[in-house]
Design a protein around this motif. Structure first.
Motif, mmCIF file in Angstrom:
data_model
loop_
_atom_site.group_PDB
_atom_site.id
_atom_site.type_symbol
_atom_site.label_atom_id
_atom_site.label_comp_id
_atom_site.label_asym_id
_atom_site.label_seq_id
_atom_site.Cartn_x
_atom_site.Cartn_y
_atom_site.Cartn_z
ATOM 1 N N THR A 241 28.681 26.367 -32.399
ATOM 2 C CA THR A 241 28.784 26.893 -31.028
ATOM 3 C C THR A 241 28.117 25.943 -30.036
ATOM 4 O O THR A 241 28.673 25.633 -28.977
ATOM 5 N N GLN A 242 26.935 25.480 -30.405
ATOM 6 C CA GLN A 242 26.234 24.524 -29.542
ATOM 7 C C GLN A 242 27.086 23.274 -29.328
ATOM 8 O O GLN A 242 27.207 22.762 -28.208
ATOM 9 N N PHE A 243 27.699 22.805 -30.397
ATOM 10 C CA PHE A 243 28.527 21.600 -30.356
ATOM 11 C C PHE A 243 29.693 21.766 -29.377
ATOM 12 O O PHE A 243 30.059 20.842 -28.647
ATOM 13 N N LEU A 244 30.282 22.970 -29.357
ATOM 14 C CA LEU A 244 31.401 23.227 -28.445
ATOM 15 C C LEU A 244 30.956 23.229 -26.986
ATOM 16 O O LEU A 244 31.741 22.931 -26.075
ATOM 17 N N CYS A 245 29.696 23.587 -26.761
ATOM 18 C CA CYS A 245 29.202 23.660 -25.380
ATOM 19 C C CYS A 245 28.880 22.286 -24.805
ATOM 20 O O CYS A 245 28.924 22.092 -23.575
ATOM 21 N N ASP A 246 28.527 21.372 -25.657
ATOM 22 C CA ASP A 246 27.962 20.109 -25.185
ATOM 23 C C ASP A 246 28.786 19.377 -24.124
ATOM 24 O O ASP A 246 28.221 18.862 -23.162
ATOM 25 N N PRO A 247 30.102 19.277 -24.255
ATOM 26 C CA PRO A 247 30.830 18.454 -23.265
ATOM 27 C C PRO A 247 30.964 19.089 -21.884
ATOM 28 O O PRO A 247 31.481 18.439 -20.979
ATOM 29 N N LEU A 248 30.527 20.306 -21.717
ATOM 30 C CA LEU A 248 30.844 21.039 -20.486
ATOM 31 C C LEU A 248 29.783 20.905 -19.410
ATOM 32 O O LEU A 248 28.624 20.626 -19.688
ATOM 33 N N GLU A 249 30.189 21.144 -18.177
ATOM 34 C CA GLU A 249 29.276 21.240 -17.047
ATOM 35 C C GLU A 249 28.824 22.697 -16.908
ATOM 36 O O GLU A 249 29.520 23.623 -17.322
ATOM 37 N N ILE A 250 27.687 22.889 -16.290
ATOM 38 C CA ILE A 250 27.171 24.257 -16.112
ATOM 39 C C ILE A 250 28.194 25.132 -15.389
ATOM 40 O O ILE A 250 28.407 26.291 -15.744
ATOM 41 N N GLU A 251 28.841 24.584 -14.375
ATOM 42 C CA GLU A 251 29.789 25.372 -13.591
ATOM 43 C C GLU A 251 30.898 25.953 -14.465
ATOM 44 O O GLU A 251 31.411 27.047 -14.204
ATOM 45 N N ASP A 252 31.283 25.206 -15.499
ATOM 46 C CA ASP A 252 32.392 25.655 -16.343
ATOM 47 C C ASP A 252 32.081 26.955 -17.073
ATOM 48 O O ASP A 252 32.988 27.648 -17.536
ATOM 49 N N PHE A 253 30.802 27.274 -17.185
ATOM 50 C CA PHE A 253 30.405 28.457 -17.943
ATOM 51 C C PHE A 253 30.531 29.765 -17.166
ATOM 52 O O PHE A 253 30.275 30.829 -17.703
ATOM 53 N N VAL A 254 30.877 29.688 -15.887
ATOM 54 C CA VAL A 254 30.779 30.879 -15.030
ATOM 55 C C VAL A 254 32.124 31.555 -14.760
ATOM 56 O O VAL A 254 32.209 32.777 -14.661
ATOM 57 N N ALA A 255 33.191 30.785 -14.637
ATOM 58 C CA ALA A 255 34.450 31.333 -14.109
ATOM 59 C C ALA A 255 35.167 32.280 -15.077
ATOM 60 O O ALA A 255 35.087 32.129 -16.289
ATOM 61 N N GLN A 256 35.866 33.236 -14.501
ATOM 62 C CA GLN A 256 36.725 34.153 -15.252
ATOM 63 C C GLN A 256 38.053 34.272 -14.499
ATOM 64 O O GLN A 256 38.254 35.200 -13.725
ATOM 65 N N PRO A 257 38.971 33.357 -14.725
ATOM 66 C CA PRO A 257 40.189 33.338 -13.900
ATOM 67 C C PRO A 257 41.082 34.564 -14.073
ATOM 68 O O PRO A 257 41.722 34.979 -13.130
ATOM 69 N N ILE A 258 41.137 35.120 -15.277
ATOM 70 C CA ILE A 258 41.885 36.367 -15.492
ATOM 71 C C ILE A 258 41.066 37.236 -16.419
ATOM 72 O O ILE A 258 40.139 36.771 -17.076
ATOM 73 N N VAL A 259 41.423 38.487 -16.493
ATOM 74 C CA VAL A 259 40.604 39.423 -17.257
ATOM 75 C C VAL A 259 40.573 39.068 -18.739
ATOM 76 O O VAL A 259 39.585 39.331 -19.429
ATOM 77 N N ASP A 260 41.630 38.430 -19.245
ATOM 78 C CA ASP A 260 41.646 38.083 -20.675
ATOM 79 C C ASP A 260 40.661 36.975 -21.020
ATOM 80 O O ASP A 260 40.303 36.810 -22.182
ATOM 81 N N VAL A 261 40.293 36.202 -20.036
ATOM 82 C CA VAL A 261 39.345 35.110 -20.242
ATOM 83 C C VAL A 261 37.940 35.629 -19.942
ATOM 84 O O VAL A 261 37.732 36.313 -18.950
ATOM 85 N N SER A 262 36.998 35.295 -20.795
ATOM 86 C CA SER A 262 35.600 35.606 -20.483
ATOM 87 C C SER A 262 34.878 34.335 -20.073
ATOM 88 O O SER A 262 35.200 33.257 -20.569
ATOM 89 N N PRO A 263 33.901 34.477 -19.188
ATOM 90 C CA PRO A 263 33.094 33.297 -18.854
ATOM 91 C C PRO A 263 32.481 32.722 -20.132
ATOM 92 O O PRO A 263 32.061 33.465 -21.021
ATOM 93 N N LEU A 264 32.417 31.413 -20.192
ATOM 94 C CA LEU A 264 31.906 30.780 -21.409
ATOM 95 C C LEU A 264 30.476 31.216 -21.698
ATOM 96 O O LEU A 264 30.094 31.401 -22.852
ATOM 97 N N LYS A 265 29.692 31.402 -20.669
ATOM 98 C CA LYS A 265 28.311 31.834 -20.931
ATOM 99 C C LYS A 265 28.267 33.271 -21.449
ATOM 100 O O LYS A 265 27.347 33.641 -22.181
ATOM 101 N N TRP A 266 29.263 34.033 -21.118
ATOM 102 C CA TRP A 266 29.336 35.375 -21.688
ATOM 103 C C TRP A 266 29.584 35.301 -23.201
ATOM 104 O O TRP A 266 28.971 36.043 -23.970
ATOM 105 N N HIS A 267 30.469 34.418 -23.621
ATOM 106 C CA HIS A 267 30.692 34.254 -25.067
ATOM 107 C C HIS A 267 29.371 33.952 -25.782
ATOM 108 O O HIS A 267 29.075 34.527 -26.832
ATOM 109 N N LEU A 268 28.616 33.043 -25.200
ATOM 110 C CA LEU A 268 27.322 32.691 -25.781
ATOM 111 C C LEU A 268 26.402 33.900 -25.893
ATOM 112 O O LEU A 268 25.768 34.131 -26.927
ATOM 113 N N GLY A 269 26.292 34.634 -24.813
ATOM 114 C CA GLY A 269 25.417 35.799 -24.799
ATOM 115 C C GLY A 269 25.915 36.873 -25.745
ATOM 116 O O GLY A 269 25.131 37.493 -26.484
ATOM 117 N N HIS A 270 27.200 37.074 -25.780
ATOM 118 C CA HIS A 270 27.785 38.157 -26.574
ATOM 119 C C HIS A 270 27.626 37.910 -28.070
ATOM 120 O O HIS A 270 27.263 38.822 -28.824
#
Lengths: 419, 419, 419, 419
Positions: free
Chosen positions: A22-51
């Motif tokens: 999971t950590q490895f998958l996060c590494d290439p991303l910017e912080i901003e990428d972790f916040v957005a939820q463009p549609i209800v089926d998508v969860s924010p990336l930081k939510w996946h981490l927390g969940h």
């Protein structure tokens, strides 16, 4: 959800591997990428981490590790997904509103849980029941690793800047072999999981089924074949489409697979996790909804296989997962021609089977009973895993499921027919 | 949009002050806070940054500074708000999907533009037209500074963790004076802006109006007075409400001002930019929709003032902005009792005037003609500025406008009546 | 809502005339036409019948005629429109679901009420208060007569069979006179109703206003003039449109007035209450939304008049209603060139005035206080009446109001400008 | 869609019977009842009349009867339901807007077609293909007869006046027998239609299936049993519900079967086609969605049968339709205790089978290929017919299908379990 793992060290190793993936998958991303939820089926990336972290806290540490200190009492409200039994939760469609906790705070939460889990591994003699729960938590997190990549692609791939997620390695693209059919004889077959090893509750209930003789494609449908369908007017011939599918594609102006763009000169390109690039025509076509897979099959004079047909033919021709299967660990991050039958990895394969209960299905006790059973309506089964599936996560009997209109997943097409 | 500034050094100073104020507003935030768009009316904070920067690039640098090098040709598509004349733009409701450019990249964009503007100030002898455009850009950015704080509060204030934006200083809360009315005699008055100094096009068209004798409240309505309305059943007495207002509050289950929460014991608290705290009853009530302001006024047997009545009484009693006015520079970040009439600062005051064109209204030429005029329907005028308004931004003739159901702005209530 | 009528026989005659006019409007229709509710703004025709009847039952008979026997105790629930004070009511958007009571039953209800009213006229010495209520009921019914024809046209005119409502008589279409402007000098004018005669509460509150010198069109805009606007790209030039208007016309693909259809050969036809026919180019253009009227005026370099300007110029040039005004009684059922200024009849004229309270506005006591005041938000004022307005219903001070996007009403355009 | 009928006189008789049955269903209604369309799933009753008539015109008369004179060339546009192959059509959701053609005109259309059909029977020697099409048309109309009654009930039963459709005869209500289970042994069974007689294309493709041993309820679930579920908190225990079902019932505030009303004293009543009456507790529970049937079964510790299990047990225990089956011809117009197993008539029985293609399914050629196949997604199969099904219409292999949230159909519950 039966466990294959019985030893304490084995489960600890599995846990550590999954969590560092999971950590490895996060590494290439910017912080901003972790916040957005463009549609209800998508969860924010930081939510996946927390969940995924919350899962271990809620189902393992709180009930079974008395000395565990809660990290933040409000996190359960924020990171519970759909477990009504475990309490109230923040509404799913509004996850993208929550800018706090920050990514850093969620990684601290993750570290807190990992530390507590290491304490647990060290200090407690784990009974089978606890090992099983940890194993479920690891498989749960592997499912979210795959969703994580769907969501990364959805977030970056719809951005007009088309940022790459990370460099993807060059691959020698090769033609798939001639169209070839694998034949299976009629008979009564056994379906479902039994024996040692992990599986989810929805695979259990070993049972028999009768299958008429059938043939199934030896490889996945390619971008070239799908383009043929498009150029033959596949999207405008109503006779090829289910009624709801026809309405769906008209309403949403669907004319090509998701992430495909036609440039002014007519050239097709697509967004991959490695950025925007020309389409490799020999590669398997991806980001296809069930509606489109079904229409394509009809155009070909074929049909999609049932999940039973898939499970049986896979058992017959590919019971062992081949060495060069395209899994998450391959780090290709896109579908490729592997030269195998590709029952595993590469792309999830839509089947014509609605997701329903097996004859002897029993939901698990407690909150984990909400894991699979309550979604058995209006969804279609997919089989075999994708390039984003961890190798240790998939099985021949594994049942994935999505609504038929969805396309942000890594899904493809395999055909079937009666002889 | 007439300019008051004529000297090159003066406009340069103004530009630098405004731009550093924007930076100052950003400092207390986390990167994650810059991404979310909880509702369509709210823009991601990083979008505000990009958009105000784009404004100078589009309306000043590109047309008037030939040596200017574009930072990124796709940014115009991303940061144009509603100027159809300047080209296509990303759909407003989906701004929250765009995780890229990152906050860091947008600050680089900002630095690029600021550098170019400094070059401009240094190398070009600015004609009046360009100075005017820069001044418009500064006022435009000041408007966004205020929206920025509305949006910060909306994002943090609906988060169950109730994070503070930043520490807010203690204030000695005091009672407002006795209810007192300011009287104005009937007569023909002049309305609108004329003379030296900056104003927007919607304030121009100096014209006469006849006002009957009226009285206007000497101070803003307090939280205590609003609670009286609530406790008297204000939200359940249909006779107090406009028909659309009644439907709105029932559909949305509105029972109190936005950001108010009633705890189990019955105590009311509210979220402020300094965090969650008990309500100060003597402070002016904020986050009121026009619908609620109108109902409250009816409950009091009064009405809201027209924007003409407001402008005239303000000219008579408070033509000079008092020293202790609560503006953005006060850094109070909430409404307080100032001991003045509070025509300026503290809270925008809803008037009963729909936002329409003044008799001699002319839209500006070019794309800036889209700035104000095209919104003259279905919105209500507010006057006077708020605690988030920069002091250099407001005027007696300034016309702000919002739809009547909105409450995330810093809005309050002042009453009027005929004698 | 002040009464002009004081004698018992006069009010009885008025009542009978209005009620038989309603019957007259029903005669050409089929039973099926009375049921449909294509959009929420349209009410089923049989609902209009029941509602206007219910008005007399609820506000006159029940409170003031002790011997009155209720026709059906459930009808109040079915036929109350929006009077919260008089009890619960069936939801407006679902009126079209109610196939019962049948048209026949509603006519029986009407007969029952008419009979009771005749008893009232005969047996009770009516005090002024009751006469006033009956007069309000008559004016209320006249308003519904006009809505009735809007709704008839909406129901029949969108039917692909284009059935005629009834034969309309031939008219000698003539050119309107040269574009001519009527001039009004600046000054303080009096606005609103005062004196003997009926008016609604929203016209009261006689007050002064200052008007700058202005000119107003001597006739209504014709179909030909509107076609010029269309052919000049009026619907595709965003600079002409309010922002909400632009979104509205794009979303709804508005390209012409309502009921206009362009045939393959390019010829424009339109649906009238007399059926489908070629457009008469010299006739006033009808079925225009405020959004379109406003855009048209901007295209002409003019503007729409305020309601104050309208009221003043009407008083100056057309204080008496001309003989050949096109009212409901003319039975033309469409706008025509009358050769007069057309301030009255023909088409309601959009003004640029949002519908707000006059300075001294007071709502009526009791449930009738809900009649007008609670709609004073987000609507625009229209003046002068239409070809569907009964002559006895209209006045110079009469304020009609609709939301700016609506087009099913009989609305047209008159321009204004400052000199 | 294979035909059982081969003789000319036989098909003529069948046609006449079906068409007069439609007339019989219309007789008790008022003209107004034919117009309303309360929700998109309901069609106006006059549309049903026009559509079933259009079916014969379009698929029989126009292609096979050269002398046929079209009644009205616009009717195809109005009365085509969903056959894209046969041309454009009026949008389904707006059928309720069309007050014309009138009921009388549609009956004239019906008479015109019936006359032409009689000519056809008399003058043309019908080949098998034509007979088959007429037979399809008759079965199609019988399906609409049943929908007609669903829609009648929906229109009258939601009207606060609760008008009766027609008098329903008294029935001696009796207790159902003790809960009894019918057992079926495991084995390979044949599914689907084969042989002489009519069936739809979706029943074809005779194929084998393996069934594990199972037991199935000998009777339908009663109102009393369903009340037990309600009183045990069935609607508030989330563990009993599919996730989408839980959201559905919360969003729509579902707390009881459709048409049930609880009076103030707590007594339950319901609307029947004979009017509003107390609930007969021993009668089968009706107007149940799949979601509720599934939750009820889970509460009972059982499950719903698959459509294969249903077809097999029905063949074993009730291959012949019993004499006292409650069909449309019984004219009971509601479910009753018949003393039989009730596999036929009374109420459609939800199965746990999503509606999918049988292994050897082939769509019919031409426009009739759109009849069944294109709906094979997101719907659930029901079996056995209802009190509104004509006896000649139903078969053991008949597959009805509806979306899982729908309740306006005549649907009930039968349980199954593994031994």
């Amino acid at each position: 959800m039966e466990s294959v793992i019985t030893s304490q060290s084995e489960i600890a190793t599995y846990y550590r591997n999954v969590r560092s993936q999971t950590q490895f998958l996060c590494d290439p991303l910017e912080i901003e990428d972790f916040v957005a939820q463009p549609i209800v089926d998508v969860s924010p990336l930081k939510w996946h981490l927390g969940h995924t972290t919350w899962f271990f806290e809620t189902f393992v540490l709180i009930p079974y590790f008395p000395s565990y200190q809660l990290f933040n009492e409000k996190y359960s409200y924020l990171f519970n997904s759909y477990y009504i039994s475990t309490g109230d939760r923040w509404v799913r469609a509004s996850r993208g509103q929550l800018t706090r906790p920050t990514v850093k705070e969620i990684f601290e939460y993750k570290a807190h849980i990992d530390k507590a889990m290491e304490d647990l591994f060290e200090k407690v003699n784990l009974i089978k029941e606890i090992i099983r729960l940890i194993e479920v938590g690891c498989h749960h997190e592997q499912q979210h690793q795959e969703l994580f990549l769907y969501d990364v692609k959805r977030i970056l791939g719809d951005n007009p800047l088309f940022p790459e997620y990370k460099k993807i390695s060059e691959i020698a693209y090769r033609e798939k072999g001639k169209g070839e059919w694998l034949n299976v004889e009629e008979g009564v077959y056994e379906i479902g999981f039994e024996g040692a090893g992990f599986c989810f509750d929805n695979e259990r209930g070993l049972h028999k089924t009768f299958l008429h003789e059938y043939a199934i494609g030896a490889s996945l449908i390619t971008n070239r074949e799908y383009l043929d369908f498009m150029e033959d007017g596949g999207y405008t011939n109503h006779l090829l489409w289910l009624s709801e599918a026809w309405d769906w594609q008209n309403r949403n102006e669907i004319k090509a697979p998701r992430y495909w763009h036609q440039e002014d000169g007519g050239e097709w390109k697509n967004y991959t996790l490695g950025g925007f690039e020309p389409i490799h025509w020999t590669a398997p076509v991806a980001h296809i909804s069930y509606y489109e897979a079904d229409a394509f099959a009809r155009w070909k004079g074929c049909r999609l296989p049932t999940e039973y047909e898939w499970e049986v033919v896979c058992g017959k021709f590919s019971d062992e997962v081949p060495q060069n299967t395209n899994f998450l660990e391959s780090n290709f991050l896109r579908p490729v021609q592997t030269g195998t039958y590709d029952f595993f990895g590469n792309l999830w394969e839509w089947t014509s089977s609605p997701y329903t209960a097996y004859p002897f299905f029993k939901t698990a006790d407690g909150a984990l009973g909400e894991y699979n059973g309550k979604f058995m309506i209006n969804q279609m089964v997919l089989r075999g895993g994708s390039f984003a599936t961890p190798r240790s996560h998939i099985r021949r009997t594994y049942r994935n499921f999505f609504h038929p209109h969805l396309r942000w997943l890594f899904s493809g097409i395999r055909l079937a027919k009666h002889k």
